[in-house]
Design a protein around this motif. Structure first.
Motif, PDB file in Angstrom:
ATOM      1  N   HIS A  71      14.436  33.203 -27.653  1.00 17.58           N
ATOM      2  CA  HIS A  71      14.555  31.966 -26.546  1.00 17.58           C
ATOM      3  C   HIS A  71      14.308  30.853 -27.332  1.00 17.58           C
ATOM      4  O   HIS A  71      14.821  29.786 -27.053  1.00 17.58           O
ATOM      5  N   LEU A  72      13.484  30.787 -28.633  1.00 19.15           N
ATOM      6  CA  LEU A  72      13.227  29.516 -29.298  1.00 19.15           C
ATOM      7  C   LEU A  72      14.891  29.216 -29.980  1.00 19.15           C
ATOM      8  O   LEU A  72      14.946  27.977 -30.032  1.00 19.15           O
ATOM      9  N   SER A  73      15.549  30.034 -30.133  1.00 23.06           N
ATOM     10  CA  SER A  73      16.979  29.811 -30.897  1.00 23.06           C
ATOM     11  C   SER A  73      17.672  29.265 -29.762  1.00 23.06           C
ATOM     12  O   SER A  73      18.645  28.218 -29.864  1.00 23.06           O
ATOM     13  N   VAL A  74      17.586  29.698 -28.403  1.00 19.14           N
ATOM     14  CA  VAL A  74      18.708  29.236 -27.391  1.00 19.14           C
ATOM     15  C   VAL A  74      18.194  27.929 -27.269  1.00 19.14           C
ATOM     16  O   VAL A  74      19.024  26.926 -27.064  1.00 19.14           O
ATOM     17  N   VAL A  75      16.850  27.508 -26.984  1.00 16.68           N
ATOM     18  CA  VAL A  75      16.321  26.296 -26.705  1.00 16.68           C
ATOM     19  C   VAL A  75      16.870  25.225 -27.770  1.00 16.68           C
ATOM     20  O   VAL A  75      17.166  24.087 -27.462  1.00 16.68           O
ATOM     21  N   SER A  76      16.577  25.592 -29.222  1.00 15.55           N
ATOM     22  CA  SER A  76      17.178  24.755 -30.035  1.00 15.55           C
ATOM     23  C   SER A  76      18.473  24.445 -30.042  1.00 15.55           C
ATOM     24  O   SER A  76      19.076  23.409 -30.259  1.00 15.55           O
ATOM     25  N   LEU A  77      19.484  25.460 -29.719  1.00 18.71           N
ATOM     26  CA  LEU A  77      20.939  25.237 -29.832  1.00 18.71           C
ATOM     27  C   LEU A  77      21.115  24.365 -28.499  1.00 18.71           C
ATOM     28  O   LEU A  77      22.227  23.494 -28.575  1.00 18.71           O
ATOM     29  N   PHE A  78      20.520  24.463 -27.206  1.00 18.90           N
ATOM     30  CA  PHE A  78      20.711  23.723 -26.109  1.00 18.90           C
ATOM     31  C   PHE A  78      20.480  22.557 -26.301  1.00 18.90           C
ATOM     32  O   PHE A  78      21.287  21.413 -26.247  1.00 18.90           O
ATOM     33  N   TYR A  79      19.428  22.092 -27.048  1.00 19.95           N
ATOM     34  CA  TYR A  79      18.931  20.751 -27.142  1.00 19.95           C
ATOM     35  C   TYR A  79      19.625  19.867 -28.527  1.00 19.95           C
ATOM     36  O   TYR A  79      20.015  18.645 -28.273  1.00 19.95           O
ATOM     37  N   CYS A  80      19.980  20.640 -29.332  1.00 22.29           N
ATOM     38  CA  CYS A  80      20.675  20.204 -30.540  1.00 22.29           C
ATOM     39  C   CYS A  80      22.026  19.611 -30.091  1.00 22.29           C
ATOM     40  O   CYS A  80      22.366  18.775 -30.665  1.00 22.29           O
ATOM     41  N   THR A  81      22.800  20.551 -29.329  1.00 23.69           N
ATOM     42  CA  THR A  81      24.060  19.981 -29.010  1.00 23.69           C
ATOM     43  C   THR A  81      24.135  19.044 -28.127  1.00 23.69           C
ATOM     44  O   THR A  81      24.966  18.176 -28.020  1.00 23.69           O
ATOM     45  N   ILE A  82      23.099  18.927 -27.137  1.00 21.93           N
ATOM     46  CA  ILE A  82      23.064  17.717 -26.273  1.00 21.93           C
ATOM     47  C   ILE A  82      22.957  16.444 -26.933  1.00 21.93           C
ATOM     48  O   ILE A  82      23.206  15.455 -26.774  1.00 21.93           O
ATOM     49  N   LEU A  83      21.954  16.691 -27.969  1.00 15.60           N
ATOM     50  CA  LEU A  83      21.568  15.570 -28.995  1.00 15.60           C
ATOM     51  C   LEU A  83      22.838  14.873 -29.430  1.00 15.60           C
ATOM     52  O   LEU A  83      23.281  13.981 -29.870  1.00 15.60           O
ATOM     53  N   GLY A  84      23.538  15.865 -30.196  1.00 15.42           N
ATOM     54  CA  GLY A  84      24.894  15.506 -30.651  1.00 15.42           C
ATOM     55  C   GLY A  84      25.722  14.980 -29.807  1.00 15.42           C
ATOM     56  O   GLY A  84      26.337  14.150 -30.427  1.00 15.42           O
ATOM     57  N   VAL A  85      25.712  15.332 -28.731  1.00 12.46           N
ATOM     58  CA  VAL A  85      26.545  14.636 -27.669  1.00 12.46           C
ATOM     59  C   VAL A  85      26.264  13.284 -27.654  1.00 12.46           C
ATOM     60  O   VAL A  85      27.093  12.295 -27.645  1.00 12.46           O
ATOM     61  N   TYR A  86      24.982  12.910 -27.413  1.00 15.32           N
ATOM     62  CA  TYR A  86      24.799  11.690 -27.263  1.00 15.32           C
ATOM     63  C   TYR A  86      24.689  10.800 -28.494  1.00 15.32           C
ATOM     64  O   TYR A  86      25.055   9.412 -28.588  1.00 15.32           O
ATOM     65  N   LEU A  87      24.461  11.405 -29.755  1.00 17.61           N
ATOM     66  CA  LEU A  87      24.638  10.488 -31.179  1.00 17.61           C
ATOM     67  C   LEU A  87      26.248  10.457 -31.268  1.00 17.61           C
ATOM     68  O   LEU A  87      26.560   9.481 -31.667  1.00 17.61           O
ATOM     69  N   SER A  88      27.201  11.290 -30.811  1.00 13.53           N
ATOM     70  CA  SER A  88      28.487  11.185 -30.969  1.00 13.53           C
ATOM     71  C   SER A  88      29.111  10.115 -30.186  1.00 13.53           C
ATOM     72  O   SER A  88      30.103   9.347 -30.536  1.00 13.53           O
ATOM     73  N   SER A  89      28.286   9.828 -28.816  1.00 11.88           N
ATOM     74  CA  SER A  89      28.690   8.834 -28.085  1.00 11.88           C
ATOM     75  C   SER A  89      28.804   7.362 -28.632  1.00 11.88           C
ATOM     76  O   SER A  89      29.229   6.310 -28.243  1.00 11.88           O
ATOM     77  N   ALA A  90      27.676   7.153 -29.678  1.00 12.71           N
ATOM     78  CA  ALA A  90      27.602   5.949 -30.223  1.00 12.71           C
ATOM     79  C   ALA A  90      28.384   5.647 -31.535  1.00 12.71           C
ATOM     80  O   ALA A  90      28.341   4.515 -31.811  1.00 12.71           O
ATOM     81  N   ALA A  91      29.107   6.604 -31.786  1.00  8.79           N
ATOM     82  CA  ALA A  91      29.876   6.297 -32.988  1.00  8.79           C
ATOM     83  C   ALA A  91      31.324   5.653 -32.299  1.00  8.79           C
ATOM     84  O   ALA A  91      31.804   5.578 -31.500  1.00  8.79           O
ATOM     85  N   PRO A  92      32.315   5.111 -33.406  1.00 13.57           N
ATOM     86  CA  PRO A  92      33.334   4.456 -33.206  1.00 13.57           C
ATOM     87  C   PRO A  92      34.132   5.753 -32.591  1.00 13.57           C
ATOM     88  O   PRO A  92      34.098   6.995 -32.959  1.00 13.57           O
ATOM     89  N   GLN A  93      35.285   5.247 -31.584  1.00 10.02           N
ATOM     90  CA  GLN A  93      36.035   6.193 -30.802  1.00 10.02           C
ATOM     91  C   GLN A  93      35.390   7.164 -30.129  1.00 10.02           C
ATOM     92  O   GLN A  93      35.442   8.502 -30.444  1.00 10.02           O
ATOM     93  N   SER A  94      34.140   6.585 -29.576  1.00  8.29           N
ATOM     94  CA  SER A  94      33.066   7.461 -28.848  1.00  8.29           C
ATOM     95  C   SER A  94      33.566   8.365 -27.798  1.00  8.29           C
ATOM     96  O   SER A  94      33.181   9.604 -27.678  1.00  8.29           O
ATOM     97  N   SER A  95      34.726   7.918 -27.103  1.00 16.66           N
ATOM     98  CA  SER A  95      35.119   8.820 -25.975  1.00 16.66           C
ATOM     99  C   SER A  95      35.825  10.139 -26.517  1.00 16.66           C
ATOM    100  O   SER A  95      35.389  11.187 -25.972  1.00 16.66           O
ATOM    101  N   HIS A  96      36.441  10.208 -27.472  1.00 15.34           N
ATOM    102  CA  HIS A  96      37.039  11.510 -28.220  1.00 15.34           C
ATOM    103  C   HIS A  96      36.115  12.482 -28.481  1.00 15.34           C
ATOM    104  O   HIS A  96      35.970  13.480 -28.546  1.00 15.34           O
TER     105      HIS A  96
END
Length: 310
Positions: A244-269
């Motif tokens: 469960h801890l592995s799944v939780v870490s994967l779930f929140y880390c990937t979502i965090l990655g999406v929000y961090l990538s949205s702040a980068a140049p060419q954020s949409s892609h």
């Protein structure tokens, strides 16, 4: 020209992950394989839990429910993407886009709440083992799942109604492979201030509260494990919540990655590519994480398929 949403003539163009024609067969084959693996893997988890009486416990009930939610979550986006590639069309109707947003939010939020419920289940099992069967009775388990579902539906309904108030041009290009709420709101030609405020408020409330619940549960779990004297006892206690801890870490880390990538140049892609992780990859990996780290699931899967799980 602007078109009123009520006319039904508005349509959206999903630009996908790439507009290069030579990449479309590769993307189609890759996502088809990922989708089939996701559906098959989660169906096997559901079948294993339902067919084995030893797995008729709260922990596995929540796991089977999570697997069902993962199948639905992935099915809101990938089939439409595959259809668009196959038909060489990028079009999704206004009604279709709104429907996709609605169900995507429902099952995405339900996933989050179920992970929180599963963390509470592990908290009770490790911190209050003598009262576990009394506390986690079938009525409470069903109620927790039902409340999670109702909150997810109400949350999705709120966002869907907020999108209905917006106006769009007759054709809108969305730089994504599905109708992601933030991308759709960003393409509106009317004022989106209220939509943005509601969106951020809900993210903080319904995103932060489950995360806080998970962190609290695991802080108590770690504290209880540290008080166990034997190393074997510590390992056994930790192993019950490692998956469960592995799944939780994967779930929140990937979502965090999406929000961090949205702040980068060419954020949409970048955001579209990063979204693949939590919309497709995470639901696909969940069955593997639970089956590879759980002897009971391995035994049930072996009995069903006749193939030993490593």
């Amino acid at each position: 020209m602007e078109a009123d949403n009520d006319t039904g003539i508005s349509e959206f163009l999903l630009l996908g992950l790439s507009e290069e024609p030579e990449l479309q067969p590769i993307i189609f084959g890759l996502f088809l394989c990922l989708y089939l693996i996701t559906v098959l893997g989660n169906l096997l988890i559901i079948l294993a839990v339902s067919s084995d009486s030893h797995l008729h416990t709260p922990m596995y009930f929540f796991l089977a429910t999570l697997s069902f939610a993962d199948i639905c979550f992935t099915s809101t986006t990938v089939p439409k993407m595959l259809w668009n590639i196959q038909t060489q069309s990028q079009v999704i109707t206004y009604a279709g886009c709104l429907t996709q947003i609605h169900f995507f939010i429902i099952f995405g939020a339900w996933d989050d709440f179920l992970l929180t419920v599963m963390a509470y289940d592990r908290f009770v099992a490790i911190c209050h083992p003598l009262h576990y069967t009394v506390i986690m009775n079938p009525r409470l388990c069903g109620l927790l799942v039902l409340v999670s579902w109702v909150i997810s539906v109400l949350n999705s309904l709120l966002h869907s109604l907020m999108v209905l108030r917006l106006s769009f041009h007759t054709k809108v290009e969305i730089p994504h492979f599905f109708c992601e709420l933030n991308q759709v709101v960003g393409q509106a030609c009317s004022d989106t201030f209220l939509n943005d405020m509601v969106m951020y408020f809900v993210i903080v409330l319904l995103g932060g509260a489950p995360l806080a619940g998970i962190l609290y549960s695991y802080s108590k779990i770690v504290s209880s494990i540290c008080r166990i004297s034997s190393a074997q006892g510590k390992y056994k206690a930790f192993s019950t919540c490692a998956s469960h801890l592995s799944v939780v870490s994967l779930f929140y880390c990937t979502i965090l990655g999406v929000y961090l990538s949205s702040a980068a140049p060419q954020s949409s892609h970048s955001s579209a590519v990063a979204s693949v992780m939590y919309t497709v990859v995470t639901p696909m990996l969940n069955p593997f994480i639970y089956s590879l780290r759980n002897r009971d699931i391995k035994r049930a899967l072996k009995r069903i398929t006749g193939i030993p799980v490593i």
